[in-house]
Design a protein around this motif. Structure first.
Motif, short mmCIF file in Angstrom:
data_model
loop_
_atom_site.label_atom_id
_atom_site.label_comp_id
_atom_site.label_asym_id
_atom_site.label_seq_id
_atom_site.Cartn_x
_atom_site.Cartn_y
_atom_site.Cartn_z
N GLY A 142 0.79 -1.24 0.00
CA GLY A 142 0.00 0.00 0.00
C GLY A 142 0.82 1.27 0.00
O GLY A 142 0.28 2.35 0.29
N PHE A 143 2.07 1.18 -0.29
CA PHE A 143 2.90 2.39 -0.35
C PHE A 143 4.03 2.19 -1.35
O PHE A 143 4.43 1.06 -1.62
N GLN A 144 4.48 3.31 -1.89
CA GLN A 144 5.63 3.26 -2.79
C GLN A 144 6.76 4.08 -2.19
O GLN A 144 7.68 3.53 -1.59
N CYS A 145 6.67 5.41 -2.28
CA CYS A 145 7.73 6.20 -1.63
C CYS A 145 7.53 6.25 -0.12
O CYS A 145 8.47 6.49 0.63
N GLY A 146 6.30 6.04 0.34
CA GLY A 146 6.01 5.99 1.77
C GLY A 146 5.74 7.33 2.43
O GLY A 146 5.44 7.38 3.62
N PHE A 147 5.84 8.42 1.67
CA PHE A 147 5.69 9.74 2.28
C PHE A 147 4.29 9.93 2.90
O PHE A 147 4.15 10.44 4.01
N CYS A 148 3.27 9.49 2.19
CA CYS A 148 1.90 9.70 2.67
C CYS A 148 1.46 8.62 3.65
O CYS A 148 0.41 8.74 4.28
N THR A 149 2.24 7.54 3.76
CA THR A 149 1.77 6.33 4.45
C THR A 149 1.42 6.53 5.93
O THR A 149 0.37 6.06 6.38
N PRO A 150 2.26 7.22 6.73
CA PRO A 150 1.86 7.42 8.13
C PRO A 150 0.50 8.11 8.26
O PRO A 150 -0.33 7.71 9.08
N LEU A 194 -4.04 12.31 0.26
CA LEU A 194 -3.55 12.20 -1.12
C LEU A 194 -2.29 11.36 -1.18
O LEU A 194 -1.50 11.32 -0.23
N CYS A 195 -2.13 10.68 -2.29
CA CYS A 195 -0.93 9.87 -2.51
C CYS A 195 -0.37 10.20 -3.88
O CYS A 195 -0.98 9.89 -4.90
N ARG A 196 0.78 10.85 -3.88
CA ARG A 196 1.40 11.24 -5.15
C ARG A 196 1.82 10.03 -5.96
O ARG A 196 1.95 10.09 -7.18
N CYS A 197 2.09 8.92 -5.28
CA CYS A 197 2.52 7.71 -5.99
C CYS A 197 1.33 6.95 -6.58
O CYS A 197 1.53 6.00 -7.34
N GLY A 198 0.14 7.31 -6.19
CA GLY A 198 -1.04 6.63 -6.74
C GLY A 198 -1.21 5.21 -6.25
O GLY A 198 -1.61 4.34 -7.00
S1 FES Z 1 3.30 6.21 -1.33
FE1 FES Z 1 4.35 7.91 -2.19
S2 FES Z 1 3.00 9.57 -1.81
FE2 FES Z 1 1.87 7.84 -1.22
#
Ligand code: FES
Ligand code: FES
Length: 226
Positions: A142-150, A194-198
Motif C-alpha cells: 500500500g505504499f511506494q515512496c512511503g511519504f503519505c503512508t503514516p 492524497l498519494c502522489r505515488c497513486g
Molecule cells: S506512497 Fe508515495 S506519496 Fe503515497
C-alpha cells in the motif's frame, strides 16, 4: 531699525543649533522626544510551558504559542513519522489521532492539545508488533515512496472507528440505517489523504482487509481521488 536684543540673539542661536542637530539626524525634535518615550521592543519570542501527552508519554515543553502540533511533534519531540506535505490541511500527510479522532496536525496549535491523547504512527505499533493496518499496508503493497503512508494509516484507523460508531459520510445513502462499510464509503472517507505515488488501490485493499471485507478493493485508478 530697532536695536536687536542680545538675549533674543542668544536664544535664536541656541534654537537654530538644536533644530539643525535634529535635522542632521533626520528627526524633528518632537519625533526625537517621542522615540525616546517608546518602550524597547523585545526581540525574544514569547514562550509558554505546555504538557503534551503523545503515544502515552507526557512531555513538558516550552514552546512558541504559535507552533503547530505538527512542528512540535517533528522538531521538538523528533517524531518524524507525521509528514509535512502541504502545511495547509490539503494533503493529509500530517494526520494524527487526537483522542482517537483523525486530525491534520498542521492545522492545530500544540498549545490547544494539552490534556488530549495524541497518537502518531510511532504509537500505533512497533516493528515487532505492527498495528493490523500497518501489517495490511505491507501485505498489500500500500505504499511506494512511503511519504503519505503514516498519514494514510492514522487516517484509516480513525476512519474505521467512525464507521463503527455509525458516523455517516457524504455518500451514506440512508442516514437512519446502519452504515454499510464498503468501497465507496472508504473512498469518500479517505479522500482527504492524497498519494502522489497513486497507491490508492492497494491502500483500499489493505483497509478492506482490516475492515473484514477482503476482495472489495476496486481496480487501480492511478491518481484518482479515493
Ligand atoms: S506512497 Fe508515495 S506519496 Fe503515497
Ligand atoms: S501537511 Fe497537513 S494536510 Fe498537508
Amino acid at each position: 531699525m530697532p536695536d536687536f536684543d542680545p538675549n533674543r540673539r542668544q536664544l535664536l542661536k541656541a534654537s537654530t543649533a538644536a533644530v539643525g542637530g535634529a535635522a542632521a539626524s533626520g528627526f524633528a525634535p518632537q519625533a526625537v522626544a517621542a522615540a525616546a518615550a517608546q518602550p524597547t521592543a523585545s526581540t525574544t519570542p514569547a514562550t509558554m510551558s505546555i504538557l503534551l501527552r503523545v503515544n502515552g508519554t507526557e512531555h513538558q515543553l516550552m514552546v512558541d504559542p504559535r507552533i503547530t502540533l505538527l512542528d512540535a511533534l517533528r522538531e521538538r519531540l523528533h517524531l518524524t513519522g507525521s509528514k509535512k506535505g502541504c502545511d495547509q490541511g490539503q494533503c493529509g500527510a500530517c494526520t494524527v489521532l487526537i483522542d482517537g479522532r483523525r486530525t491534520t496536525s498542521c492545522l492545530t496549535l500544540a498549545v490547544m492539545q494539552e490534556g488530549h491523547d495524541i497518537t502518531t504512527i510511532e504509537g500505533l505499533g512497533t516493528p515487532t508488533s505492527l498495528h493490523p493496518l500497518q501489517a495490511a499496508f505491507i501485505k498489500h503493497d500500500g505504499f511506494q515512496c512511503g511519504f503519505c503512508t503514516p498519514g494514510q494509516i492514522c487516517s484509516a484507523v480513525g476512519m474505521l472507528a467512525e464507521v463503527k460508531a455509525g458516523m455517516p459520510s457524504h455518500v451514506t445513502a440512508d442516514l437512519n440505517a446502519a452504515i454499510e462499510p464498503g468501497d465507496m464509503e472508504f473512498r469518500e472517507r479517505m479522500s482527504g489523504n492524497l498519494c502522489r505515488c497513486g497507491a490508492y488501490s492497494n491502500i483500499q485493499e489493505a483497509i478492506a482487509e482490516v475492515a473484514g471485507m477482503p476482495g472489495q478493493a476496486p481496480s487501480a485508478t492511478p491518481g484518482a481521488k479515493q
